[in-house]
Scaffold this motif. Structure first.
Motif, mmCIF file in Angstrom:
data_model
loop_
_atom_site.group_PDB
_atom_site.id
_atom_site.type_symbol
_atom_site.label_atom_id
_atom_site.label_comp_id
_atom_site.label_asym_id
_atom_site.label_seq_id
_atom_site.Cartn_x
_atom_site.Cartn_y
_atom_site.Cartn_z
ATOM 1 N N GLY A 1 38.104 54.246 36.173
ATOM 2 C CA GLY A 1 37.084 53.278 35.753
ATOM 3 C C GLY A 1 37.339 51.898 36.328
ATOM 4 O O GLY A 1 36.388 51.176 36.702
ATOM 5 N N ALA A 2 38.627 51.522 36.434
ATOM 6 C CA ALA A 2 38.956 50.207 37.008
ATOM 7 C C ALA A 2 38.592 50.144 38.480
ATOM 8 O O ALA A 2 38.154 49.084 38.978
ATOM 9 C CB ALA A 2 40.443 49.927 36.812
ATOM 10 N N ARG B 1 36.069 51.594 39.969
ATOM 11 C CA ARG B 1 34.630 51.352 40.062
ATOM 12 C C ARG B 1 34.281 49.905 39.699
ATOM 13 O O ARG B 1 33.423 49.281 40.349
ATOM 14 C CB ARG B 1 33.889 52.329 39.142
ATOM 15 N N HIS B 2 34.942 49.387 38.655
ATOM 16 C CA HIS B 2 34.631 48.027 38.200
ATOM 17 C C HIS B 2 35.008 46.977 39.251
ATOM 18 O O HIS B 2 34.202 46.081 39.578
ATOM 19 C CB HIS B 2 35.377 47.758 36.897
ATOM 20 N N GLY C 1 32.679 44.357 42.130
ATOM 21 C CA GLY C 1 32.756 42.919 41.832
ATOM 22 C C GLY C 1 32.692 42.044 43.072
ATOM 23 O O GLY C 1 32.300 42.476 44.165
ATOM 24 N N ALA D 1 39.293 39.228 37.907
ATOM 25 C CA ALA D 1 39.047 40.654 37.680
ATOM 26 C C ALA D 1 40.351 41.456 37.733
ATOM 27 O O ALA D 1 40.586 42.363 36.914
ATOM 28 C CB ALA D 1 38.056 41.192 38.701
ATOM 29 N N GLU E 1 42.339 43.227 34.465
ATOM 30 C CA GLU E 1 42.650 44.650 34.492
ATOM 31 C C GLU E 1 44.125 44.918 34.165
ATOM 32 O O GLU E 1 44.464 45.821 33.411
ATOM 33 C CB GLU E 1 42.308 45.231 35.865
#
Length: 485
Positions: free
Chosen positions: A72-73, A75-76, A80, A97, A101
């Motif tokens: 998930g990280a 993709r995030h 960005g 960001a 994380e």
């Protein structure tokens, strides 16, 4: 004259009964302990299989706990601002960001973005002492920002920036020796080859800290950059150590390529950037288990160098298309140590119980022996034509009671015979009573004497019994007496 053969090493009946009692108890105890040992051995092997299944679940959950949030990280961060930044200044402004994380997921060892021209920006937490020492972190620093930037003159400039917990700059170090090129790393190449899909590398040592781990990487969805996250497996070694059933248990976690991700032996001494193969860590037990025909989840009893082992081979699905192999070898001697102690305990209890019951067996043998001794003495008197004596006492042993009645019956018919005069000159055996229809003399012996009937008339007595005649030769016939009414 009759010579009865004598058996050597004769003992009293009480000794026979006491020894027989203890022998029977010992035999039963050994039988029960032997059967219990076999059942315990089978149970230990079954328990080993169940333990392997539990260990597999624990490791699978631990690894998934580390890798699932990473996807998930990726993709995030890939969606960005940081992958779109083209210079060092704009990249430093977009570090929030990465810092966020790392604060949210303490299992991540580093988060970074690599660019097609070789530029690189990475943020690493400094929680562990081994990491702080490897980068010479100053006091109070909580994060390290590592950057490599292509300069207008073509030089590549490497810098270390140390930040506090809030992200404020503490110190900047220009590092001419830091010339890291992400484009040469496997995680970058696989992400570029298969964009849009998270890729998991083989285990390796991280370039800066030399920690063991893997990298998940993915092509950014908004720019021509690759986002990567390092996941260290230092805690896997500690986890394997905690999963050992005995101190001598051997464990190893293998990547699908055959490399050792973690083991219960020191892997740092092997050296090299890549993780060693199983045959390089000098664990012959685990290597033989790996080469054995695969019976996943089934315990295998193996004999290696004269020692018995219980081998367990299971696989762990971490959800990224790669299965990890968990090898466990448990020394049977250590597994059975507790069962062996229980067996010795029960043997001691059986011996103690036998010793406690020995007086009971001795008393029982003594009681039975007393009745048999009385029978023996009475039989010897009858053999000498001595039918006197008190009646035999009753016995609770049926055979002894029946024999007592028979002997008592023989001695009870003395009133039907004339008495033998034992005066000198009238023969031997005076005062004895012959049992009518049953009294006999010893084989080959003659009975001579004078008998005085109730009317006072002396008669001559000369009765001889030999083995050739009918057993139970009636003494009345030898005396020529009229049959009893």
């Amino acid at each position: 004259m009759n010579h009865s053969s004598r058996v050597p090493w004769q003992f009293r009946i009480r000794v026979h009964i006491a020894v027989l009692t203890m022998a029977c108890m010992g035999l039963v105890a050994l039988l029960l302990i032997g059967l219990g040992w076999v059942a315990t051995t089978q149970r230990l092997v079954q328990d080993s299989g169940q333990r392997a299944a539990r260990d597999t679940v624990v490791l699978s959950q631990q690894i998934r706990l580390q890798l699932t949030p990473v996807q998930g990280a990726l993709r995030h961060i890939g969606a960005g601002r940081l992958p779109l930044a083209t210079d060092e200044s704009s990249r430093l402004q977009a570090l929030d960001a990465l810092l966020g994380e790392l604060r949210a997921n303490p299992l991540e060892a580093a988060v970074y973005v690599a660019y097609p021209n070789g530029d690189f920006v990475l943020v690493r937490p400094l929680r562990l002492d081994v990491v702080r020492q490897s980068v010479a972190a100053p006091e109070g620093a909580e994060f390290l920002v590592q950057t490599v930037t292509q300069q207008p003159d073509g030089r590549r400039l490497g810098r270390y920036r140390f930040l506090d917990q809030a992200g404020n700059l503490q110190e900047v170090q220009d590092r001419a020796d830091y010339q890291y090129d992400p484009r040469t790393r496997p995680w970058y190449a696989v992400a570029r080859q298969q964009p849009g899909v998270a890729q998991l590398t083989q285990p390796y040592r991280f370039a800066t800290t030399q920690r063991l781990g893997v990298t998940l990487s993915k092509q950014s969805a908004t720019a021509d950059a690759v986002v990567g996250i390092d996941v260290a497996f230092d805690d896997l070694e500690q986890l394997l150590l905690s999963l050992r059933a005995t101190p001598g248990t051997r464990l190893a976690l293998l990547h699908g390529s055959g490399q050792v991700m973690a083991a219960t032996v020191d892997l740092h001494s092997v050296g090299g950037d890549a993780q060693p193969m199983l045959d390089a860590i000098h664990e012959p037990q685990l290597l033989q288990l790996l080469k054995a025909p695969k019976a996943l989840g089934t315990p295998q009893v193996m004999e290696i160098e004269g020692q018995r082992w219980v081998g367990l081979h299971t696989q762990i699905d971490i959800g990224l298309g790669t299965a990890l192999d968990l090898l466990q070898m448990l020394p049977f001697d250590e597994l059975a140590a507790e069962a062996r102690q229980r067996a010795l305990y029960f043997i001691g209890m059986a011996v103690a119980l036998a010793l406690l019951l020995l007086p009971l067996g001795w008393a029982a043998g003594k009681a039975i022996g007393r009745s048999i001794n009385l029978l023996r003495e009475r039989s010897l008197r009858i053999a000498r034509f001595d039918f006197t004596g008190a009646p035999l006492p009753p016995s609770r042993v049926s055979e002894v009671g029946e024999l007592s009645q028979a002997v008592q019956h023989i001695g009870g018919h003395d009133r039907s015979l004339p008495q033998l005069d034992g005066k000198p000159g009238h023969g031997a055996g005076g005062g004895a009573h012959a049992a009518a229809g049953a009294g006999t003399a010893d084989a080959g012996h003659a009975v001579r004497g004078r008998s005085r009937l109730s009317v006072g008339c002396p008669i001559s007595l000369h009765a001889t019994y030999s083995p050739g005649r009918q057993r139970g030769f009636p003494l009345a016939r030898a005396l020529h007496l009229p049959a009893a009414a």
